[in-house]
Design an enzyme around this catalytic site. Sequence first.
Site, PDB file in Angstrom:
ATOM      1  N   ASP A 182      -2.215  -7.984  -1.089  1.00 46.32           N
ATOM      2  CA  ASP A 182      -2.359  -9.362  -1.718  1.00 46.32           C
ATOM      3  C   ASP A 182      -1.950 -10.094  -0.450  1.00 46.32           C
ATOM      4  OD1 ASP A 182      -2.835  -8.273  -4.153  1.00 46.32           O
ATOM      5  OD2 ASP A 182      -0.784  -8.599  -4.727  1.00 46.32           O
ATOM      6  N   SER A 207       1.615  -0.907   0.378  1.00 49.39           N
ATOM      7  CA  SER A 207       1.591  -1.203  -1.046  1.00 49.39           C
ATOM      8  C   SER A 207       0.579  -2.230  -1.595  1.00 49.39           C
ATOM      9  CB  SER A 207       2.831  -1.644  -1.501  1.00 49.39           C
ATOM     10  OG  SER A 207       3.305  -2.866  -0.682  1.00 49.39           O
ATOM     11  N   LYS A 208       0.427  -2.355  -2.811  1.00 50.91           N
ATOM     12  CA  LYS A 208      -0.525  -3.561  -3.579  1.00 50.91           C
ATOM     13  C   LYS A 208       0.097  -4.798  -2.835  1.00 50.91           C
ATOM     14  CE  LYS A 208      -1.590  -5.699  -7.825  1.00 50.91           C
ATOM     15  NZ  LYS A 208      -1.177  -6.895  -7.386  1.00 50.91           N
ATOM     16  N   ARG A 209       1.303  -5.151  -2.482  1.00 49.99           N
ATOM     17  CA  ARG A 209       1.672  -6.396  -2.111  1.00 49.99           C
ATOM     18  C   ARG A 209       1.049  -6.741  -0.646  1.00 49.99           C
ATOM     19  NH1 ARG A 209       7.285  -5.948  -2.242  1.00 49.99           N
ATOM     20  NH2 ARG A 209       6.817  -4.525  -4.045  1.00 49.99           N
TER      21      ARG A 209
END
Length: 506
Positions: A269, A264-266
């Site tokens: 990050d 996921s994008k998280r």
Amino acid sequence: MEQNVRVRFAPSPTGPLHMGGVRTALFNYLFAKKHNGSFILRIEDTDQARYVEGAEQYILDSLQWCGLTIDEGVSVGGKHQPYRQSERKDIYKQFAEKLIANGSAYFAFDTPEELETIRKEKESDGKTFSYDAHIRSALTNSFNLPANEVKQRIDSGQPYVIRFKMPENRDIQLHDLIRGDVTFNTSTLDDKVLYKSDGLPTYHLANVVDDHLMEISHVIRGEEWLPSLPLHFLLYEALGWHEDIPDFAHLPLLLKPSGKGKLSKRDGDKLGFPVFPLQWNSADGEVAKGYREDGYFPEAFINILALLGWNPGTEQEIFSMDELINAFDMERVGKAGARFDPEKAKWFNQHYLKQKPDTELAELFIPSLKEKGIETDLEYTAKVISLVKERVQFVHEIWDQAYYFFQAPREYDAKVVKKKWKENTSTDLKSIIGVLQQTENFTSAQTELAVKKHIEEKELHLGNTMNAIRLAIVGQAMGPHLFDIFELIGKNETIARLQKAIDSLG
Ligand code: GLU
């Protein structure tokens, strides 16, 4: 004779395209090219609530950056245009009507509030609510209402949806090119909404209708669509198209670097890697990192994606697009999720960087020098790059490895000074300056010869002297062969830096 291969990438413009989406596009593209087929781009934008401004352009830009050329579809046109579903509204209506007419679908008038109330009631009894064969006879739909009332409700403009009438307890055996035979029992499935009174179909109807009308031969998409496969099959059947239903291939998920759960994008990050091909600036001012802006070459990005879920069956890891097209085979796509390794991604980039001609890298690097107010030329920069390219994975890392080719060190690494700058160093360096002044032909080989001869004759400490020179030239204890640096920065600059070090450290 080989079948006429036509595949489509069918993203919904609901935000930036995730790297998993690009992988889906890539596998479609490779499959199409391998079989001399067509790669079609269809934009599935019937869900107005999730539509995001700019997302379609982002998809087009991403495919272009990756070199995935569209043969037919949005932005290029083709014999089945339009390829944007919002522009094909009228087409879907007739098929929704056909499904109603042949009893495969029905009108339902239940309001969202009514359905929510029933859901809550069920949940408080510890049950789940699903609009299916068991409950449809108790709800407000064309099964239970007299025909004239249905007509009257529709004519008076009451909102409705058209739902698929999911048969009860039917086993459906289907084949997936990656998963083999898969069996579904329809009792686990609900009566999905196919069409809404706002004149727009849902994903399921639009997707099946378009795949049929656009003569799609193979549907290659993410694993998350596998549960929709039985419904899609039943739609093909209900529309009388099951004889030429496409082949299906559901690609494995991309997993987090830990291997646990969907990427996921998280995760990006948290661990500092991008999950999107290009940087995305959302309307609320959030910026999501992109591979392009992070300095990845598109060839590297493609190479990384290709090996996420597919393997060539050999040890080969580096593949150009043409090699991928040649080697790609759906049989070598795995069922298991593919773990993404951000360190390996950097390794791929480094590989492609090393292969690039120095002048090409110089062209990419020079703008960042200009931003620092450094004027330089292509030839010089290319020579610098040839000396440091082994040490970097990205063009933007060149500066840290090569700044001293463009400006004298502004400070000297204190630790190195303490360890390497001795009492006699200033005197020694002064004598080295004398030697360099007399070296006519200021090449790497000539200066090395002269300096080493001098060190030997004067019985200077080789290691200490060389370390001190490096400190004066680079500012730290790093960098390529010292005399290569001399040659590039030239006689005057070399001598000036030695003098400066003597003045400030001596
Ligand atoms: N519009 C769907 C998506 O966004 C496409 C799924 C499919 O390829 O059938 O993923």
